[in-house]
Design a protein around this motif. Structure first.
Motif, short mmCIF file in Angstrom:
data_model
loop_
_atom_site.label_atom_id
_atom_site.label_comp_id
_atom_site.label_asym_id
_atom_site.label_seq_id
_atom_site.Cartn_x
_atom_site.Cartn_y
_atom_site.Cartn_z
N ILE A 113 0.87 -1.18 -0.04
CA ILE A 113 -0.06 -0.13 0.09
C ILE A 113 0.93 1.32 -0.08
CG2 ILE A 113 -1.86 1.18 1.43
CD1 ILE A 113 -2.32 -1.52 2.26
N GLY A 114 0.59 1.93 -0.87
CA GLY A 114 1.69 3.27 -1.16
C GLY A 114 2.97 2.77 -1.72
N GLY A 115 3.78 3.80 -1.55
CA GLY A 115 5.02 3.42 -1.91
C GLY A 115 6.44 4.16 -1.35
N ALA A 116 7.57 3.71 -1.48
CA ALA A 116 8.67 4.12 -0.72
C ALA A 116 9.43 5.04 -1.67
CB ALA A 116 9.70 3.15 -0.31
N LEU A 172 9.37 3.14 -5.15
CA LEU A 172 9.16 1.71 -5.08
C LEU A 172 7.94 1.04 -4.61
CD1 LEU A 172 12.96 1.01 -4.34
CD2 LEU A 172 11.86 1.42 -6.57
N ARG A 173 7.43 0.18 -5.26
CA ARG A 173 6.43 -0.60 -4.59
C ARG A 173 6.53 -2.13 -4.91
NH1 ARG A 173 2.80 -2.65 -8.57
NH2 ARG A 173 3.04 -1.93 -10.68
N ILE A 174 5.91 -3.01 -4.40
CA ILE A 174 6.27 -4.58 -4.43
C ILE A 174 4.97 -5.34 -4.54
CG2 ILE A 174 8.24 -4.55 -2.98
CD1 ILE A 174 6.52 -5.71 -0.88
N GLU A 175 5.13 -6.34 -5.35
CA GLU A 175 3.90 -7.44 -5.34
C GLU A 175 4.55 -8.70 -5.43
OE1 GLU A 175 2.36 -7.31 -9.32
OE2 GLU A 175 1.84 -5.28 -9.45
N SER A 176 4.04 -9.20 -4.17
CA SER A 176 4.70 -10.66 -3.55
C SER A 176 3.49 -11.61 -3.92
CB SER A 176 4.87 -10.62 -2.13
OG SER A 176 5.96 -9.69 -1.65
#
Lengths: 151, 151
Positions: free
Chosen positions: A19-22, A101-105
């Motif tokens: 949720i959101g990004g860095a 940056l954002r992630i999908e795991s």
């Protein structure tokens, strides 16, 4: 705050999205570089220009650290996310100042732990994307998740 | 300062040993934890007591970052050490406040890069030990090394 997850809550194909990004700043890139990866292209814009990276770029280990924070925020394991080893980490393209940056795991596998009967091992692939949805890092990491307490 | 190394300088079985060690403090563990791995056992001694780690322990990603610094200091690649991917990373036992880390790296393989004809890929296994010579992390990492300039 999301529910804390036990081993029994994970299944193959399960997906988690940050949720959101860095947002990564030049200051953070340089500070991390000075402490942990003191090479010109992680320390200084001008020095980076003449390097492999053609500019200032984040240490791959800074990217990995930021991704750990996103994973901890995104997948809330009961008792905490305890790393059980990395199988793969690939830096696909440089992370630059100003990138977000954002992630999908995705869960690739689940198994009981051989050494620790009260835990299972969850195998996950995490893709990290920048604000242009370009992949910047791919990782396959295992972590421990506790079995639900028996009543 | 050691000589800068080109691809042609590496060979299978070659070993590199860090000079001196890296002392890990409670302050560094907590600072890194707050920024990148905000879980109780990386933030606070008392909170760590009741956890998997039974005390304050360094984030595995802090250990990996410290090891990157030791590698950069120990293996001086011409133009800098550019990561070409991690094949394995295992945290063997926790790193605690006051531990001093050192590394031993061995070259496992060398090959020309398929995508970048001016580079080779050096595959290394790095063992990280604490002050009691106990292994705390094992990693297999590839990095790029430039071919010697042709005259």
């Amino acid at each position: 705050m999301a529910q804390e997850l036990y081993f029994e809550d994970f299944y193959i194909g399960q997906k988690f999205t940050s949720i959101g990004g860095a947002k990564v700043t030049a200051e953070e890139i340089k500070e991390f570089g000075q402490k942990y990866d003191p090479q010109p292209f992680h320390l200084d814009e001008a020095a980076g220009e003449g390097s492999f990276f053609k500019g200032l770029a984040a240490s791959g280990w800074l990217t990995a650290a930021i991704v750990m924070r996103l994973r901890v925020q995104t997948i809330q394991v009961a008792g905490g996310m305890i790393g059980a080893g990395v199988e793969e980490l690939r830096w696909i393209q440089p992370v630059r100042p100003g990138d977000t940056l954002r992630i999908e795991s995705e869960v690739l596998g689940i198994r009981h732990s051989q050494n620790r009967p009260e835990f299972g091992v969850v195998r996950t692939r995490t893709m990290t994307y920048n604000q242009r949805d370009e992949p910047v890092m791919r990782g396959v990491v295992n972590f421990l998740a506790p079995l639900k307490p028996k009543r």
